[in-house]
Enzyme design. Structure first.
Site, PDB file in Angstrom:
ATOM      1  N   GLU A  23       0.837  -1.208   0.000  1.00 28.25           N
ATOM      2  CA  GLU A  23       0.000   0.000   0.000  1.00 28.25           C
ATOM      3  C   GLU A  23       0.867   1.253   0.000  1.00 28.25           C
ATOM      4  OE1 GLU A  23      -2.603  -0.443   3.359  1.00 28.25           O
ATOM      5  OE2 GLU A  23      -4.008  -1.666   2.217  1.00 28.25           O
TER       6      GLU A  23
ATOM      7  N   GLU B 106      -6.341  -7.844  -0.052  1.00 27.14           N
ATOM      8  CA  GLU B 106      -6.742  -7.828   1.361  1.00 27.14           C
ATOM      9  C   GLU B 106      -8.184  -7.382   1.483  1.00 27.14           C
ATOM     10  OE1 GLU B 106      -4.553  -5.107   3.813  1.00 27.14           O
ATOM     11  OE2 GLU B 106      -2.626  -5.675   2.962  1.00 27.14           O
TER      12      GLU B 106
HETATM   13  C1  GAL Z   1      -4.089  -2.511   5.361  1.00 31.04           C
HETATM   14  C2  GAL Z   1      -2.666  -3.005   5.532  1.00 31.04           C
HETATM   15  C3  GAL Z   1      -2.606  -4.254   6.377  1.00 31.04           C
HETATM   16  C4  GAL Z   1      -3.461  -4.103   7.603  1.00 31.04           C
HETATM   17  C5  GAL Z   1      -4.875  -3.754   7.194  1.00 31.04           C
HETATM   18  C6  GAL Z   1      -5.811  -3.587   8.360  1.00 31.04           C
HETATM   19  O1  GAL Z   1      -4.123  -1.163   5.028  1.00 31.04           O
HETATM   20  O2  GAL Z   1      -2.074  -3.290   4.289  1.00 31.04           O
HETATM   21  O3  GAL Z   1      -1.260  -4.489   6.735  1.00 31.04           O
HETATM   22  O4  GAL Z   1      -2.932  -3.109   8.408  1.00 31.04           O
HETATM   23  O5  GAL Z   1      -4.855  -2.537   6.500  1.00 31.04           O
HETATM   24  O6  GAL Z   1      -7.108  -3.260   7.947  1.00 31.04           O
END
Ligand code: GAL
Length: 662
Positions: free
Chosen positions: A150, A308
């Site tokens: 990110e 994710e």
């Molecule tokens: C994303 C990040 C992850 C985790 C997640 C939590 O932005 O890439 O490592 O922190 O959020 O929602």
């Protein structure tokens, strides 16, 4: 190296084995097999475990994790681990730390504490990337490379002196000489004229409003700078690993606005992104669908990877509600409906300590004997059953335009209203069309618009001459174009187009606006024919357009609010305000009818439908976002239940069907 999983929708998530004793790893493998996990992202935040002190490398644990995953048939998306430096690094080189708007150094202690322009940080990160790529390029578990994480999250914009120097170099590239820059920034105003490059600074906190074009350029500079870093990491990996796809996970959720992903997407071997439900939104699931259509647009219509999302609660909102039973599966299938061919989660096992200990995971604190883990296993099994639709695409006849430069410019200082947000109009149009079963592509204004029957141009505040004329040509050739308030106002330097708003679209729309009358938060204005407008109103004259509705009260009483003009084979409609949902729905119904666009299927309110198709067939996703049972008209074979359905099918609340159509 191995191929990315293709038997089903790839299913897995971030795996952080270094958080757990070695004894837990075998249990991880057992549970991953049970859940149907086919890929993991490994090592995203592992730098301090891979290089615990400068030049001392400890890859053995990663070797073991890679081997173990391979032995269990799980593909690895291997991260470069360069998203967050270890403590020794920031102690040795404090000059790499980012600096905020007020000049405060952002200290280590969290994550991503590095300046995006730091050459030193890049060299250290590239050296780790080089070692990882050299070591693992031919590992049998390796299926994808995951660069950083990110980009821009937490460390952009940075306002340090290193960034100031880099910004000047970027500006010299863009403008070549100071006269051109002075003209672009409008520095004749407020005695801002520059006579030496060294005098130019990042838009740090100043006495009052900063120069808006300087602020806009700082956004462009930040995005370009990190893209330059991504390219360098990409090239280092490519030197060792010629075949394995390389990606970095975007954040295309609409509250993250720091990178121009339209520039980034062409440099991804496969577009991947992250999405989390933002509970404060009024329509969070509509935003989820918008996000999918935006990501698909970035991927050029091809399938993309959801790197994710969350099985349940996140940890970064004031209150973090858990997902209702069924919601984990339903949210995931909504992403697949919009073009995801992989479902990744943050993270595999819920942490015991650290900032994310209360963030949900595939294996919750409660362990395998939990409803959440059972739902995860159900989703894993479903993912395996959806293999036949891999590679299929979503076809849309409607385009909604989305442009990060317009977003940045519109969010700049001193606008007619800071109460209007760039995303409001695009989201609202998309939501109203989604409720009608109409699928939209969310694309950049420079996309090939000739493919679309309807083109929605929401608050495209800044637009280039070329893109404005491509929009007009689309109408000439038969598209039905709908432009909203506060579009076509400025050029790419954020100079207002003169002679009456909306300068770039005045001729296309046959409308000339003399003055803006933005509405206060919560304020509405009645429209003739019923309904209200919110957000915006303006003193418009229909020079060469049919007036569909006027303001029915207030200072603009009798002035046009909604207009339409026949253009070539198509039409150009204009909305000088944001109508309420019902009124906007009728406007869009008319446009859809003119364009002869048909819904993917007829469904009751709250039941979303999207079709994926390929030369092999078509699959209708029916997504019941309500908590009530609904009956839908659909015939075919439901891949979720393995049963034939139709001509009507009863779908329980928060349930979905993925129907292979006859
Ligand atoms: C994303 C990040 C992850 C985790 C997640 C939590 O932005 O890439 O490592 O922190 O959020 O929602």
């Amino acid at each position: 190296m191995r191929a990315w999983p293709k038997d089903g929708i790839a299913f897995g998530g971030d795996y952080n084995p270094e958080q757990w004793p070695r004894s837990v790893w075998d249990d991880d493998m057992r549970l991953m097999r049970e859940a149907g996990v086919t890929f993991v992202t490994l090592g995203v935040f592992s730098w301090s475990w891979l290089e615990p002190t400068k030049g001392e490398y400890t890859f053995e644990w990663l070797d073991e994790a890679m081997d173990l995953l391979h032995a269990n048939g799980i593909a690895v998306d291997l991260a470069t681990a360069t998203a967050t430096p270890p403590p020794w690094l920031t102690s040795a080189y404090p000059e790499i730390l980012p600096v905020d708007h007020d000049g405060h150094t952002l200290w280590p202690g969290s994550r991503q504490s590095w300046c995006p322009s730091s050459r030193l940080y890049r060299e250290l990160a590239l050296s780790l990337t080089d070692r990882l790529a050299a070591r693992y390029h031919d590992h049998p578990a390796l299926a994808m490379w995951h660069v950083s994480n990110e980009y821009a999250c937490h460390n952009l914009p940075c306002y340090c002196d290193t960034c100031a120097i880099a910004f000047r170099a970027w500006l010299e590239q863009r403008y070549a000489d100071l006269d051109t820059l002075n003209d672009a920034w409008g520095t004749a105003f407020w005695s801002q004229r520059y006579t030496a490059w060294e005098d130019i600074l990042p838009p740090r906190r100043t006495t009052t409003f900063a120069n808006p074009t300087q602020v806009l350029d700082y956004h462009r500079f930040g995005s370009d700078t990190l893209l330059g870093f991504y390219r360098e990491e990409y090239e280092v990996i490519r030197r060792h690993s010629s075949q394995v796809p390389i990606t970095t996970n975007f954040m295309t959720l609409s509250n993250f606005r720091l990178l121009d992903y339209h520039d980034w997407a062409p440099l991804q071997d496969v577009v991947s992104t992250d999405h989390y439900i933002v509970d404060s939104l009024e329509h969070p699931r509509a935003e989820l669908s918008f996000h999918g259509d935006l990501t698909r647009g970035l991927a050029g219509g091809r399938p993309w990877i959801l790197m994710e999302h969350s099985t349940s609660a996140v940890n970064w909102q004031p209150v973090n509600p858990a997902k209702a039973p069924g919601q984990t599966v339903l949210d995931s299938l909504t992403h697949v409906a919009h073009g995801a061919d992989a479902l990744g989660f943050f993270q595999w096992r819920q942490s015991r300590s650290g900032s994310e200990k209360f963030h949900s995971a595939l294996v919750p604190h409660a362990g395998e004997d939990s409803d959440r883990f059972r739902e995860v296993c159900e989703l894993g099994a479903i993912s395996a059953r959806l293999g036949e639709l891999l590679g299929s695409t979503v076809e849309a006849e409607v385009a909604v335009l989305w442009d990060y430069e317009a977003l940045w410019a519109m969010s700049g200082p001193c606008m007619p209203s800071s109460a209007i947000d760039y995303a409001t109009a695009p989201h609202t149009f998309h939501r109203i069309l989604r409720e009608r079963g109409i699928t939209c592509d969310v694309v950049h204004p420079s996309a090939d618009l000739s493919r679309y029957r309807v083109v929605i141009v929401p608050t495209l505040y800044v637009v280039s001459d070329e893109n404005a004329s491509a929009i007009a040509s689309a109408a000439e050739s038969g598209a039905h174009v709908v432009v909203t308030y506060f579009s076509g106002i400025s050029d790419l330097d954020d100079h207002v187009r003169l002679g009456g708003y909306p300068g770039a679209f005045r001729d296309l729309l046959g409308v000339r606006v003399e003055e803006f009358f933005p509405l206060r938060p919560g304020e509405v204005v009645p429209l003739s024919g019923g309904g209200t407008g919110s957000q915006w109103s303006e003193d418009a004259r229909a020079v060469d357009a049919e007036v569909l509705s006027t303001y029915a009260a207030g200072p603009l009483q009798g002035r046009p609010a909604l207009t339409r003009r026949a253009v070539g084979e198509g039409t150009a409609s204009y909305l000088g305000t944001l109508p309420d949902d019902a009124t906007l729905g009728s406007v869009l119904d008319e446009v859809i009818a003119l364009a002869a666009v048909t819904p993917a299927a007829q469904t009751p309110p709250g039941v979303e439908v999207v079709r994926r198709s390929s030369s092999e067939g078509s699959w209708l996703f029916v997504l019941n976002h309500t908590t009530q049972e609904h009956e839908v008209t659909v015939t075919g074979h439901d891949l979720l239940t393995g049963r034939d359905v139709g001509p009507t099918h009863r779908l329980a609340g928060l349930c979905a069907a993925v129907v292979r159509e006859a």
